[in-house]
Design an enzyme around this catalytic site. Sequence first.
Site, PDB file in Angstrom:
ATOM      1  N   TRP A 133       0.801  -1.217   0.000  1.00  0.00           N
ATOM      2  CA  TRP A 133       0.000   0.000   0.000  1.00  0.00           C
ATOM      3  C   TRP A 133       0.841   1.278   0.000  1.00  0.00           C
ATOM      4  O   TRP A 133       0.300   2.357   0.183  1.00  0.00           O
ATOM      5  CB  TRP A 133      -0.931  -0.014   1.221  1.00  0.00           C
ATOM      6  CG  TRP A 133      -1.827  -1.214   1.232  1.00  0.00           C
ATOM      7  CD1 TRP A 133      -3.049  -1.336   0.634  1.00  0.00           C
ATOM      8  CD2 TRP A 133      -1.543  -2.473   1.851  1.00  0.00           C
ATOM      9  NE1 TRP A 133      -3.550  -2.599   0.844  1.00  0.00           N
ATOM     10  CE2 TRP A 133      -2.657  -3.327   1.592  1.00  0.00           C
ATOM     11  CE3 TRP A 133      -0.479  -2.980   2.610  1.00  0.00           C
ATOM     12  CZ2 TRP A 133      -2.717  -4.635   2.060  1.00  0.00           C
ATOM     13  CZ3 TRP A 133      -0.536  -4.286   3.059  1.00  0.00           C
ATOM     14  CH2 TRP A 133      -1.642  -5.106   2.791  1.00  0.00           C
ATOM     15  N   ASP A 134       2.148   1.149  -0.199  1.00  0.00           N
ATOM     16  CA  ASP A 134       3.034   2.317  -0.171  1.00  0.00           C
ATOM     17  C   ASP A 134       2.964   3.023   1.175  1.00  0.00           C
ATOM     18  O   ASP A 134       2.999   4.253   1.251  1.00  0.00           O
ATOM     19  CB  ASP A 134       2.671   3.281  -1.302  1.00  0.00           C
ATOM     20  CG  ASP A 134       3.797   4.270  -1.603  1.00  0.00           C
ATOM     21  OD1 ASP A 134       4.903   4.087  -1.063  1.00  0.00           O
ATOM     22  OD2 ASP A 134       3.567   5.216  -2.371  1.00  0.00           O
ATOM     23  N   TYR A 135       2.891   2.249   2.244  1.00  0.00           N
ATOM     24  CA  TYR A 135       2.849   2.791   3.600  1.00  0.00           C
ATOM     25  C   TYR A 135       4.254   2.916   4.184  1.00  0.00           C
ATOM     26  O   TYR A 135       4.512   2.533   5.325  1.00  0.00           O
ATOM     27  CB  TYR A 135       1.991   1.902   4.496  1.00  0.00           C
ATOM     28  CG  TYR A 135       0.500   2.087   4.361  1.00  0.00           C
ATOM     29  CD1 TYR A 135      -0.053   3.288   3.931  1.00  0.00           C
ATOM     30  CD2 TYR A 135      -0.379   1.055   4.692  1.00  0.00           C
ATOM     31  CE1 TYR A 135      -1.423   3.454   3.824  1.00  0.00           C
ATOM     32  CE2 TYR A 135      -1.759   1.215   4.590  1.00  0.00           C
ATOM     33  CZ  TYR A 135      -2.272   2.413   4.149  1.00  0.00           C
ATOM     34  OH  TYR A 135      -3.628   2.582   4.053  1.00  0.00           O
TER      35      TYR A 135
END
Length: 702
Positions: A360-362
């Site tokens: 999630w590109d966290y």
Amino acid sequence: MYSRHLFRACAAMAGAALFSIAVFPNVHAQEIDSQNSQNQSPPDTNVTQPENSGSAVHKLPPVGKDWPFYGGGGNAARYSPLDQINAGNVGNLKKVWSYRTGDMPNEKTEGKYSPENTPLKVGDSLYVCSAMDILISLNAKTGKEQWRFDPKVSDQSIPYGATCRGVAFYKNSDANDGDLCASRIVAGTLDARLIAVDAQNGKPCPEFGDDGNVDLTKGIGQTVPGWLSVTAPPTIVRNIIVTGTQVKDGQAEDAPSGVIRGYNVLTGDLVWAWDLAKPDMNGMPPEGEHYTRGTPNMWTAAVGDEKLGYVYLPLGNSAVDYYGGNRSKAENEYSSSLVALDVTTGKPAWHFQTVHYDLWDYDLGSQPTLIDFPGENGSIPALVLPTKQGDIFILNRETGESLFPVENVDAPTGGVEPENLSPVQPVSTYHNLRKPRLTERDMWGATPLDQLWCRIQFRRASYEGRFTPPTTKTPWIEYPGYNGGSDWGSVAVDTKRGILVANYNDTPNFNRLITRDEVDKRGLKAINEQPGTESGSNAEGDGDPQVGSPYGIDVNAGWRVPFTGLLCKEPPYGWITAIDLKTGKTLWDHPLGEARKNGPFGIPSHLPVQIGTPNNGGPLVTAGGLIFIAAATDDLIRAIDIETGEVVWSDELPAGGQANPMTYEVDGQQYIGFMAGGHHFMETDIGDYVMAYALPTGEGTK
């Protein structure tokens, strides 16, 4: 806090006012009482001892009259003990000088500027870096330019944005004051160099690397301009310059390495390298080899602990964010983790992962804050770690253990690789900034057509709450989005009152994995497959090819309506909150940002309605009981009473305020320093303004 009903009541009273609200979230994007901290001696002081220098120890001035570190003090609290400006007199605050760097976009770089700079102040000088890494020294009292050094970074080197968040200051206590580079400014550049210049005159330090330059592409393997950059200030711990690099996401699995490296602060020689997939290789790769490609990188700012000799690295994700089937075991172990690295060896002491198998590109965007946490049996050396998911973790900085229980919550495991997803994800029980799960009722629109479109999209999308797995046949909703929670602006800690201040975003993303056939039909190419073209034109994830994986990615950052440009989720989109540091309980939580500069089709509404806009850039807190912050898309800088959350002063900026304020003192006068540079992803006006505010002469002085 505004409730939904109160917001709707305000909307009704405003009539057509909220019709004009629009927001622009297309962006990927320290210290409890410093005299008692176990971090340093004292913790506000960076203790450095050059190699082979005998017993000489130099101490940088503490935060107060000076702002000698990017985060204020050495432990990045963004707190100042100055109290001349307070809630009682801040209404008299006036701009006393303004300086323009001259670094503005040209025809080729239009739409690619996001300076994000926080100046340093040491002695009588401010040290600024512009969007394209021009280093500038200003007189701290008058704003007059003292020197400038232009490293001549090419336009092609811009990654997502032309950004220089800050620089580092170092003084060699073995040198005489008049010696060249006895004190120096160290900075990273968009074209992947470390540069060192004399702090007094801006001349390159000849003994540092190659005439003041160290090439960070050595050992990396194939790269092209714009793929590998430095946008964050380096961290200097025990005479070692520690730096990561920003690797442009979503291009290819075979991307430049996320290797972390340590360099001698005087010579620029490589001291060690930490390649997480090759832990036994501690220096340059052997001839013909390179550091492991595509590994998680550190694009944001680290923080160092002189006493422990640790540097704390907030790591991002692997080079391809939204597919993990080809990642190595080491990548899965370290991605989206905080790593404590021993600066004497370059080896990890511990790490703490905030997302398991992150799709999630966290990545961790915030600089951690070092604190002495008040425990039952005395203070505990700890750190504050905020995340994009809204979690705030408090960790023992010696061991990495959480001081509060970490709950493992069930997570959905469907999507395109259900066999790989983690069935549980860590959640902080100390504090989180997240709002409740989205429902169809949260789909909002300035017009009935907007709302209808958003509700239809909500129904057709995959949404299982937080950590909804990526899908390709239908879009999926990511909430919070990759610009949710805390990002590079980080948090601030009032060390006297024991209050943590965080501004944060509350926006979703609307995503879809796209097949390789679709990638090819759309002509999506990785940055290394299109030589001669310039980087930076798209937001992160907006049509990224993810070469080497089965899928590319389309991210609608903030989930914007295609016709009006408004967001699908109901406001507020941005908040600022005060948290009791000891307990983690919310003291107050208010929307941040007015609708005045926002509107449908990009037309400003000019309405002073406090609805909460997306915000990037962080807070400054002072002993005067004030929070200074800009960050929102309304081009205002504010002072907020830390006890109540009430805005007690504001001023309109000449450009967007996506940077962190700082404060300092000259001749008994307290100044608030700030750069108004704007931000292309936040769609605020671009500028090159460095400015300072102060009370009228004599007012508040002691």
